[in-house]
Write a protein that holds these residues in place. Structure first.
Motif, PDB file in Angstrom:
ATOM      1  N   LYS A 194       0.813  -1.215   0.000  1.00  0.00           N
ATOM      2  CA  LYS A 194       0.000   0.000   0.000  1.00  0.00           C
ATOM      3  C   LYS A 194       0.848   1.269   0.000  1.00  0.00           C
ATOM      4  CE  LYS A 194      -3.842  -2.223   2.465  1.00  0.00           C
ATOM      5  NZ  LYS A 194      -4.688  -2.196   3.678  1.00  0.00           N
ATOM      6  N   GLY A 195       2.174   1.087  -0.030  1.00  0.00           N
ATOM      7  CA  GLY A 195       3.072   2.230  -0.041  1.00  0.00           C
ATOM      8  C   GLY A 195       3.381   2.784   1.331  1.00  0.00           C
ATOM      9  N   ILE A 196       2.967   2.083   2.382  1.00  0.00           N
ATOM     10  CA  ILE A 196       3.217   2.536   3.757  1.00  0.00           C
ATOM     11  C   ILE A 196       4.597   2.067   4.192  1.00  0.00           C
ATOM     12  CG2 ILE A 196       2.438   2.407   6.152  1.00  0.00           C
ATOM     13  CD1 ILE A 196      -0.379   1.877   5.066  1.00  0.00           C
ATOM     14  N   GLY A 197       5.401   2.999   4.708  1.00  0.00           N
ATOM     15  CA  GLY A 197       6.771   2.676   5.060  1.00  0.00           C
ATOM     16  C   GLY A 197       7.030   2.668   6.553  1.00  0.00           C
ATOM     17  N   VAL A 198       8.082   1.953   6.955  1.00  0.00           N
ATOM     18  CA  VAL A 198       8.539   1.935   8.341  1.00  0.00           C
ATOM     19  C   VAL A 198      10.051   1.753   8.314  1.00  0.00           C
ATOM     20  CG1 VAL A 198       8.196  -0.566   8.579  1.00  0.00           C
ATOM     21  CG2 VAL A 198       8.228   0.889  10.624  1.00  0.00           C
ATOM     22  N   GLU A 199      10.749   2.369   9.271  1.00  0.00           N
ATOM     23  CA  GLU A 199      12.200   2.280   9.334  1.00  0.00           C
ATOM     24  C   GLU A 199      12.634   1.780  10.703  1.00  0.00           C
ATOM     25  OE1 GLU A 199      13.836   6.089   8.466  1.00  0.00           O
ATOM     26  OE2 GLU A 199      13.207   6.068   6.368  1.00  0.00           O
ATOM     27  N   GLY A 200      13.826   1.212  10.747  1.00  0.00           N
ATOM     28  CA  GLY A 200      14.361   0.748  12.014  1.00  0.00           C
ATOM     29  C   GLY A 200      15.674   0.026  11.816  1.00  0.00           C
ATOM     30  N   GLU A 201      16.123  -0.662  12.866  1.00  0.00           N
ATOM     31  CA  GLU A 201      17.359  -1.423  12.819  1.00  0.00           C
ATOM     32  C   GLU A 201      17.059  -2.909  12.786  1.00  0.00           C
ATOM     33  OE1 GLU A 201      19.708  -0.308  16.170  1.00  0.00           O
ATOM     34  OE2 GLU A 201      20.283   1.636  15.303  1.00  0.00           O
ATOM     35  N   TYR A 202      17.803  -3.610  11.965  1.00  0.00           N
ATOM     36  CA  TYR A 202      17.637  -5.054  11.857  1.00  0.00           C
ATOM     37  C   TYR A 202      17.933  -5.712  13.199  1.00  0.00           C
ATOM     38  CZ  TYR A 202      18.824  -9.862  10.491  1.00  0.00           C
ATOM     39  OH  TYR A 202      18.906 -11.229  10.401  1.00  0.00           O
ATOM     40  N   ALA A 203      16.987  -6.548  13.658  1.00  0.00           N
ATOM     41  CA  ALA A 203      17.131  -7.202  14.965  1.00  0.00           C
ATOM     42  C   ALA A 203      16.983  -8.716  14.848  1.00  0.00           C
ATOM     43  CB  ALA A 203      16.106  -6.635  15.942  1.00  0.00           C
ATOM     44  N   GLY A 204      17.345  -9.273  13.693  1.00  0.00           N
ATOM     45  CA  GLY A 204      17.288 -10.714  13.522  1.00  0.00           C
ATOM     46  C   GLY A 204      15.961 -11.188  12.959  1.00  0.00           C
ATOM     47  N   LEU A 205      15.754 -12.502  13.046  1.00  0.00           N
ATOM     48  CA  LEU A 205      14.548 -13.130  12.519  1.00  0.00           C
ATOM     49  C   LEU A 205      13.775 -13.811  13.637  1.00  0.00           C
ATOM     50  CD1 LEU A 205      16.006 -14.923   9.347  1.00  0.00           C
ATOM     51  CD2 LEU A 205      14.984 -12.642   9.469  1.00  0.00           C
ATOM     52  N   SER A 206      12.475 -13.911  13.470  1.00  0.00           N
ATOM     53  CA  SER A 206      11.662 -14.692  14.396  1.00  0.00           C
ATOM     54  C   SER A 206      11.816 -16.173  14.067  1.00  0.00           C
ATOM     55  CB  SER A 206      10.191 -14.281  14.280  1.00  0.00           C
ATOM     56  OG  SER A 206       9.664 -14.692  13.023  1.00  0.00           O
ATOM     57  N   ASP A 207      11.226 -17.024  14.891  1.00  0.00           N
ATOM     58  CA  ASP A 207      11.356 -18.460  14.678  1.00  0.00           C
ATOM     59  C   ASP A 207      10.750 -18.920  13.361  1.00  0.00           C
ATOM     60  OD1 ASP A 207      12.645 -18.683  17.086  1.00  0.00           O
ATOM     61  OD2 ASP A 207      10.891 -19.411  18.195  1.00  0.00           O
ATOM     62  N   ASP A 208       9.796 -18.144  12.844  1.00  0.00           N
ATOM     63  CA  ASP A 208       9.166 -18.535  11.577  1.00  0.00           C
ATOM     64  C   ASP A 208       9.726 -17.761  10.384  1.00  0.00           C
ATOM     65  OD1 ASP A 208       8.066 -16.059  12.035  1.00  0.00           O
ATOM     66  OD2 ASP A 208       5.975 -16.702  11.866  1.00  0.00           O
ATOM     67  N   GLY A 209      10.763 -16.957  10.622  1.00  0.00           N
ATOM     68  CA  GLY A 209      11.430 -16.260   9.528  1.00  0.00           C
ATOM     69  C   GLY A 209      10.977 -14.837   9.293  1.00  0.00           C
ATOM     70  N   ALA A 210      10.096 -14.310  10.132  1.00  0.00           N
ATOM     71  CA  ALA A 210       9.695 -12.909   9.994  1.00  0.00           C
ATOM     72  C   ALA A 210      10.883 -12.007  10.318  1.00  0.00           C
ATOM     73  CB  ALA A 210       8.528 -12.592  10.920  1.00  0.00           C
ATOM     74  N   LEU A 211      10.946 -10.858   9.663  1.00  0.00           N
ATOM     75  CA  LEU A 211      12.019  -9.890   9.895  1.00  0.00           C
ATOM     76  C   LEU A 211      11.696  -9.063  11.133  1.00  0.00           C
ATOM     77  CD1 LEU A 211      14.574  -8.367   8.811  1.00  0.00           C
ATOM     78  CD2 LEU A 211      12.960  -6.831   7.666  1.00  0.00           C
ATOM     79  N   ARG A 212      12.620  -9.009  12.073  1.00  0.00           N
ATOM     80  CA  ARG A 212      12.450  -8.191  13.263  1.00  0.00           C
ATOM     81  C   ARG A 212      13.125  -6.847  13.046  1.00  0.00           C
ATOM     82  NH1 ARG A 212      13.546 -12.811  17.927  1.00  0.00           N
ATOM     83  NH2 ARG A 212      11.371 -13.489  18.103  1.00  0.00           N
ATOM     84  N   LEU A 213      12.374  -5.807  13.315  1.00  0.00           N
ATOM     85  CA  LEU A 213      12.854  -4.444  13.103  1.00  0.00           C
ATOM     86  C   LEU A 213      12.634  -3.644  14.378  1.00  0.00           C
ATOM     87  CD1 LEU A 213      14.038  -3.077  10.537  1.00  0.00           C
ATOM     88  CD2 LEU A 213      11.784  -2.079  10.168  1.00  0.00           C
ATOM     89  N   ARG A 214      13.711  -3.017  14.879  1.00  0.00           N
ATOM     90  CA  ARG A 214      13.580  -2.190  16.086  1.00  0.00           C
ATOM     91  C   ARG A 214      13.469  -0.723  15.663  1.00  0.00           C
ATOM     92  NH1 ARG A 214      13.957  -3.585  21.043  1.00  0.00           N
ATOM     93  NH2 ARG A 214      15.138  -5.501  20.555  1.00  0.00           N
ATOM     94  N   LYS A 215      12.327  -0.118  15.980  1.00  0.00           N
ATOM     95  CA  LYS A 215      12.066   1.260  15.599  1.00  0.00           C
ATOM     96  C   LYS A 215      12.819   2.226  16.506  1.00  0.00           C
ATOM     97  CE  LYS A 215       7.754   2.135  14.637  1.00  0.00           C
ATOM     98  NZ  LYS A 215       6.276   2.185  14.806  1.00  0.00           N
ATOM     99  N   ALA A 216      12.824   3.487  16.129  1.00  0.00           N
ATOM    100  CA  ALA A 216      13.568   4.507  16.870  1.00  0.00           C
ATOM    101  C   ALA A 216      13.089   4.630  18.313  1.00  0.00           C
ATOM    102  CB  ALA A 216      13.453   5.848  16.163  1.00  0.00           C
ATOM    103  N   ASP A 217      11.803   4.341  18.559  1.00  0.00           N
ATOM    104  CA  ASP A 217      11.274   4.441  19.923  1.00  0.00           C
ATOM    105  C   ASP A 217      11.518   3.185  20.746  1.00  0.00           C
ATOM    106  OD1 ASP A 217       9.528   2.626  18.827  1.00  0.00           O
ATOM    107  OD2 ASP A 217       7.733   3.857  19.049  1.00  0.00           O
ATOM    108  N   GLY A 218      12.250   2.231  20.176  1.00  0.00           N
ATOM    109  CA  GLY A 218      12.579   1.004  20.884  1.00  0.00           C
ATOM    110  C   GLY A 218      11.617  -0.141  20.650  1.00  0.00           C
TER     111      GLY A 218
END
Length: 231
Positions: A194-218
């Protein structure tokens, strides 16, 4: 085959006719190659365009996680031919060489089968809107390496990784994937369909392979789909 519309479409037809797991199809060119989100995949002669078939079994991990299997197999194949190590995996199945895209992987399900389509820029790096691209030959690979030669190596690597996925579990595949990915703390951004964006730091993967992202607010969020950009 010399030319086809799409090796994935051809493989789906073969699957419907009872094709067995492990079959590979390769075309010299494609007239209707498709990438993620329905994008056209440019398919000039000289690159690798191929598809294989996985027949899912009751105890297999989630079929979607085959994207990590394919990514590892392609990574290891490309790595074998390159004279440098400026490579990394980008979630979920992109491979960047010297910061540029070099391949595409598309999974398509049909009945109890998963068709895994793989395209690798061997000789040519076709222009892609809003992306930098490269090829094996541009990165210093021996010019004698062809798509046909590369497929022999890729098929073996995929078979090995598929066995690991099926018999040792997804966790081992994800661990191997993360060892080849951008380091934790790397700045990433995601844009969804839908063109909606989010930014953060790479924090590894979940057990099912989802991307974990840590946002600026933690806050720690998990991403299951969308285009990921590094930086």
């Amino acid at each position: 085959m010399a030319e086809t519309a799409s090796t994935n479409a051809d493989m789906k037809a073969r699957a419907a006719s009872g094709a067995q797991e492990g079959l590979w199809l390769r075309a010299e060119q494609q007239s209707g190659g498709v990438g993620r989100l329905g994008r056209k995949w440019e398919s000039p002669k000289g690159n690798l365009y191929c598809s294989t078939l996985v027949v899912t079994q009751a105890n297999d991990p989630a079929p979607s996680s085959l994207s990590f299997v394919a990514a590892l197999a392609v990574y290891e194949t490309i790595e074998y031919y390159l004279p440098h190590d400026h490579m990394l995996l980008k979630w979920p199945n992109d491979i960047l060489v010297s910061g540029s895209k070099i391949c595409g992987i598309l999974l398509e399900s049909t009945a109890d089968n998963v068709v895994v389509g793989i395209g690798v820029n061997v000789a040519v790096a076709p222009a892609v809107a809003e992306r930098t691209v490269t090829s094996l030959h541009e990165e210093g690979c021996d010019r004698d390496v062809t798509a046909a030669i590369m497929l022999e190596n890729l098929a073996k690597n995929f078979e090995d990784r598929l066995k690991t996925w099926r018999h040792s579990g997804l966790s081992e595949i994800l661990s191997a994937w993360q060892q080849r990915a951008h380091p934790k703390g790397t700045r990433l951004s995601r844009v969804d369909e839908k063109g909606i964006g989010v930014e953060g730091e790479y924090a590894g993967l979940s057990d099912d392979g989802a991307l974990r992202l840590r946002k600026a607010d933690g806050a720690l969020i998990e991403i299951h789909a969308g285009d990921i950009h590094v930086g």
